[in-house]
Motif scaffolding. Sequence first.
Motif: not given
Length: 244
Positions: A118-136
Amino acid sequence: MKRLLTTAAALALAAGLAVSASAPASAQVSGIGVAEPAVVIAGSQALTGAYSQISTTYAAQRTQLEQLDQQRNALIKKFDTNNDGKLDQAEQTAAQAETNPTRKQLETLEQQINTVQAPINLAAAFAVSQIAQQLGAAVQQVVSQGNVQMILPANDVLYAVDAANLNPKIVAALNTRVPQVSITPPAGWQPDQQTVQLFQDVQQVRIAAAQAMQQQQQQKGATAPAQQPGAKAPASGKAPVKGR
């Protein structure tokens, strides 16, 4: 969520994306291009760096997961009564029986694995979310610079020439905008459903890239002795690390 890939898989992904980046400079055809958000994020510099940090930060948990996986696989083998390496319908039915004690042990192990993961996935999902914010913004940059009129989802296009592939250019723009991200989410942070789906899509991209790289290496290993008559057979490498 699906498991986070190891650094080895990240390297395989990077190698695969290097091929994509060699696409023709003209990244669209008549103003129309194709791209895939999960592929772009998976190939970004920020995500590769984040996964490397996660691999180091959660090294103890990854070791624990390997041990739990071994225990789980040993239990699954108990259901394989004919020892053919797979579970047929009868064996699956027996494995699902409520009275089967091995099933209960397996369920307990699965819960332990999910807790550790769970904490590993949470860290990875947080990283993905930050990158996604700049995708647009990265997409808009490519659109403006290349006079792109339309971008279609690559997975929904039946056919497209290499020149229509906008993924490499969007990756480059994304790398400039967000070269690195944090892997430590704020207290209480949880990904929304859209982030969860994007994270899972990114994982699928990375898994596919790692598998493709593994197949290429296996094919090279199989053909190497034939290309060099009289040469010693190459020593077998370590077993591929299981994706997390």
